[in-house]
Design an enzyme around this catalytic site. Structure first.
Site, PDB file in Angstrom:
ATOM      1  N   HIS A 292       0.826  -1.216   0.000  1.00 11.30           N
ATOM      2  CA  HIS A 292       0.000   0.000   0.000  1.00 11.30           C
ATOM      3  C   HIS A 292       0.858   1.262   0.000  1.00 11.30           C
ATOM      4  O   HIS A 292       0.906   1.962  -0.994  1.00 11.30           O
ATOM      5  CB  HIS A 292      -1.003   0.012   1.155  1.00 11.30           C
ATOM      6  CG  HIS A 292      -1.887  -1.169   1.221  1.00 11.30           C
ATOM      7  ND1 HIS A 292      -2.692  -1.550   0.166  1.00 11.30           N
ATOM      8  CD2 HIS A 292      -2.102  -2.083   2.194  1.00 11.30           C
ATOM      9  CE1 HIS A 292      -3.359  -2.642   0.488  1.00 11.30           C
ATOM     10  NE2 HIS A 292      -3.012  -2.989   1.718  1.00 11.30           N
ATOM     11  N   ASP A 343      -5.048  -8.390  -3.069  1.00 10.89           N
ATOM     12  CA  ASP A 343      -5.301  -8.146  -1.653  1.00 10.89           C
ATOM     13  C   ASP A 343      -6.533  -8.885  -1.135  1.00 10.89           C
ATOM     14  O   ASP A 343      -6.497 -10.096  -0.945  1.00 10.89           O
ATOM     15  CB  ASP A 343      -5.405  -6.637  -1.426  1.00 10.89           C
ATOM     16  CG  ASP A 343      -5.311  -6.244   0.051  1.00 10.89           C
ATOM     17  OD1 ASP A 343      -5.225  -7.147   0.900  1.00 10.89           O
ATOM     18  OD2 ASP A 343      -5.311  -5.049   0.348  1.00 10.89           O
TER      19      ASP A 343
END
Length: 478
Positions: A292, A343
């Site tokens: 991220h 993810d």
């Protein structure tokens, strides 16, 4: 120990099945994106170890004929079990503003009913969907270690081995990232609820990692074992140092700076922003993948780019969770490396991950074709090639490019499909990413294993039927 022995036997049997798929082969393609650029009417020769052995101009005698051949991407960040809760957290919670933290409550409730065989069935479905969308390999950020309420399995590697089994059954290239998860925040509060299934102290983690290291010897050579401290919130500095030193040759992944609340918590506890603290306290280099890294100031962006580490971006999940927008333009202009991950697996769509990355920059900056350069004006090729090499780096995988000596991680697009018929070279990538979907994917090879043929995984029906049965039971229990 009976369960552990049965799983080991299954892994060994599946290993034999996968090895049978590895045989020397050759693939003729009308257009191939090699590391030196586009080539037309060439054959890619793959040896029986899964590596590209030659690239030739021969047009006869090949085992397979395809339209457009590309280096396949690696999916660098997956929590496969979360695929089973896709769509179940799209109702606003009790808070006036719904965010990542309310989504997490749904995830924890879901953890209460997952059993080992569920984890395996879900992972196989996720990996199959990845392969059918054009990925050839995946990194599993695996933090589900224990049974309900934190009870330890007799076999410490029970759930990791379930993921190995799934990977062997799908044939995907695989990097396993067992997660170190010690406490529930920077105040070192104890784990509770669903978090109890994640928890390991440093001694338990070292035991797990050691057992997995031995188990990897039974698996295909392109399977990799890495290390994954969950986040600065969940791991102490001392434990992070130990984890970093477990194996200096393998990938090191960590969640960081995903949410503004997390950034504020780190700043209050450590007096620095998360990425800045990590860069100042550790030798962050090309082994590292920062997942991220959404919320960085300009100096963090520039220094992370200089480090050689990979930024692990997950645009679909980050949009779904309302995380924010990664400053990809500034990062890439500074020489930064990135790869893509699915993810939470709320949706597995390779072309959409790439598209979402670019369009988020366009929406923020109110301009078009942001991620490109003077020497690479094609938006599609610019981000595709960088995602390919960055993702391979993050997985510790010799892939992400078509050249002699690299693993044969390859994806073919159907050049007869109406959406790209008559197109060539860079415009094919631009059109696939910005105007189409993954229905263009016709074949995928993972380290030479031909796992997707004519758009479908070789075990599609079997894997999907098992997943369907698993989901029907789980949804009844929710």
């Amino acid at each position: 120990m009976i369960v552990a022995k049965l799983i080991q036997y299954d892994i060994m049997c599946a290993h034999i099945t996968i090895r049978l798929l590895l045989m020397a082969t050759s693939i003729f393609a009308k257009q191939v994106l090699t590391s030196s650029g586009w080539q037309e009417n060439v054959a890619i020769h793959v040896d029986d170890e899964g590596y590209i052995s030659a690239i030739s101009k021969s047009q006869s005698g090949e085992d397979h004929r395809v339209g457009i051949l590309l280096p396949a991407l690696s999916n660098l960040h997956s929590h496969s079990f979360q695929r089973a809760m896709a769509g179940l957290a799209e109702k606003r919670g009790s808070n006036p503003i719904d965010d990542f933290w309310t989504w997490r409550k749904v995830m924890y409730r879901f953890l209460e009913i997952l059993k080992p065989h569920d984890v395996e069935a879900i992972a196989a479905q996720v990996q199959m969907e990845m392969l059918e969308s054009g990925y050839a390999s995946s990194a599993e950020f695996h933090y589900l270690h224990h049974d309900h309420n934190g009870a330890h399995y007799d076999n410490v590697a029970e759930l990791s081995e379930r993921l190995f089994q799934a990977s062997l059954s799908t044939g995907i290239g695989y990097t396993h990232l067992p997660v170190l998860y010690m406490h529930g925040g920077l105040d070192k509060r104890k784990l509770q609820g669903g978090q109890l299934r994640f928890g390991c102290n440093i001694d338990e983690y070292q035991t797990l990692h050691s057992q997995l290291s031995q188990g990897m010897k039974r698996l295909p050579k392109d399977f990799v074992l890495g290390v994954a401290p969950h986040s600065l919130r969940a791991v102490s500095k001392e434990a992070l140092l130990i984890a970093n030193n477990l194996d200096k040759t393998t990938p090191m992944h960590i969640h960081i700076a995903e949410q503004q609340i997390e950034v504020n918590e780190v700043m209050n506890a450590l007096n620095k922003r998360p990425v800045r603290w990590l860069l100042d306290n550790f030798d962050v280099d090309k082994r590292w993948c920062l997942i991220h890294a959404t919320h960085m100031d300009e100096t963090e962006v520039l220094d992370l780019a200089k480090s050689g580490a990979v930024a692990g971006l997950c645009p679909i999940t980050e949009a779904n969770l309302g995380d924010g927008i990664f400053d990809a333009n500034k990062f890439l202009q500074a020489g930064g490396r990135f790869g893509l991950g699915s993810d939470s697996n709320v949706k597995i769509a390779l072309s959409e991950e790439l598209r979402m990355l670019e369009v988020s920059q366009r929406l923020r900056d109110q301009r078009r074709v942001v991620l490109s350069s003077d020497d690479m004006p094609s938006n599609g090729r610019y981000i595709y090639e960088r995602a390919a090499t960055g993702g391979a780096q993050a997985l510790g995988r010799n892939a992400g490019r078509i050249e002699v000596g690299a693993l044969a991680d390859l994806v073919a697009l159907d050049d007869e499909h109406y959406s790209i018929a008559g197109l060539s070279k860079d415009i094919v990538l631009d059109t696939w990413i910005f105007a189409c979907g993954d229905e263009l994917v016709s074949h995928v090879w993972a380290a030479g294993r031909h796992v997707v043929s004519d758009g479908a995984h070789i075990r599609h029906n079997e894997i999907t039927n098992q997943f369907k049965q698993t989901m029907q039971r789980l949804r009844k229990e929710l």
